[in-house]
Write an enzyme that holds these catalytic residues in place. Sequence first.
Site, mmCIF file in Angstrom:
data_model
loop_
_atom_site.group_PDB
_atom_site.id
_atom_site.type_symbol
_atom_site.label_atom_id
_atom_site.label_comp_id
_atom_site.label_asym_id
_atom_site.label_seq_id
_atom_site.Cartn_x
_atom_site.Cartn_y
_atom_site.Cartn_z
ATOM 1 N N THR A 53 0.820 -1.394 -0.073
ATOM 2 C CA THR A 53 0.074 -0.009 -0.037
ATOM 3 C C THR A 53 0.900 1.312 0.231
ATOM 4 O O THR A 53 1.990 1.367 0.351
ATOM 5 C CB THR A 53 -0.888 0.113 1.317
ATOM 6 N N ASN A 108 0.818 5.219 1.568
ATOM 7 C CA ASN A 108 0.199 6.008 2.413
ATOM 8 C C ASN A 108 0.142 7.377 1.824
ATOM 9 O O ASN A 108 1.052 7.952 1.197
ATOM 10 C CB ASN A 108 0.956 5.845 3.718
ATOM 11 N N GLU A 111 -4.707 4.545 3.319
ATOM 12 C CA GLU A 111 -3.738 3.597 2.593
ATOM 13 C C GLU A 111 -4.223 2.985 1.165
ATOM 14 O O GLU A 111 -5.626 2.605 1.332
ATOM 15 C CB GLU A 111 -3.465 2.265 3.413
#
Length: 316
Positions: free
Chosen positions: A205, A207, A255
């Site tokens: 992911t 952020n 995320e």
Amino acid sequence: MPPASKSDDPKHRGAWLTIGSFDGVHNGHQKIIRMLVERSQKQNSPSVALTFFPHPIKVLRGFKDPFYLTTPIEKDRYISQLGVTSLLTMQFSQAISQLSAYEFMQILYDRLHFSCLLIGYDFHLGKNREGDSNRLTEIGKELGYCVEAIDPIKSGEEPVSSSRIRKSLLEGNLDEANQLCNRWYELNGEIVHGDGRGRHIGIPTANISTWSEKLVPKPGIYATWSKIEGRFFPGVVNIGMRPTFYDQPTEQTIEVHLFDFDQDIYGKDMRLFFIHRIRDEEKFNSAEALMKQIRDDIKESKEVLANAPAEKNIPA
């Protein structure tokens, strides 16, 4: 109290003017600005939109929580897409709030020499909000400009409004918020390092660090499009506290998992478009249970995005 342009700039003389905070640049705002551009073009005159920052409510009521539906840059982009000749931003302050409607309009008229003022049905300005459409019409007759108030745009039984959009986002009603905005709601920010847990479990992911005053939708899972360096990427977003991994989380994160993507994008800017809300954030008994749910979320997001354009621009 000058607008953010040179005083008595001749390019504004005879302009059609609208004034407002325009946070969100929603359907109602778009109607006003389109009519402003249309009226001005018919008279071969410039069109000017005057907006405020900070938002008057932030100054007068001291709101501290994330509030804005648009950053200043986003608001400028959306309004400019509608074709105005000039977009001016005035820094709102307690001193400006104490001016009467007449004082404010006289200063503004002396600087811009506009020919007509176009406003929303519920517009007010001046100390104690005394400058409604009737009062502004009286002032206009004295100073030498016309005033036209525009009827509201309704969705259902209620007018479209910024406060209604904020409520929809905070309640998780993304579909309604997008409809009222007439585009996908978006967040902008820099891609920053997280704790690396997503990559560790096989679902990397990115952020996103967003402006602290921008309203973030209700925690949950969303199907999204991301725009990075001019390219669009489909994905799924988790907004929340990651309760499966943290018993006492201290900070909400945003995320983004981009599908079939493996590039180094840390430090780059991302525009994140929210297309559909999938579910609430949940706490799972294990990482394996969470991963199974995430795979289901990815599948649903891909189905949603297959039928949703990456960028839903404001119609001109």
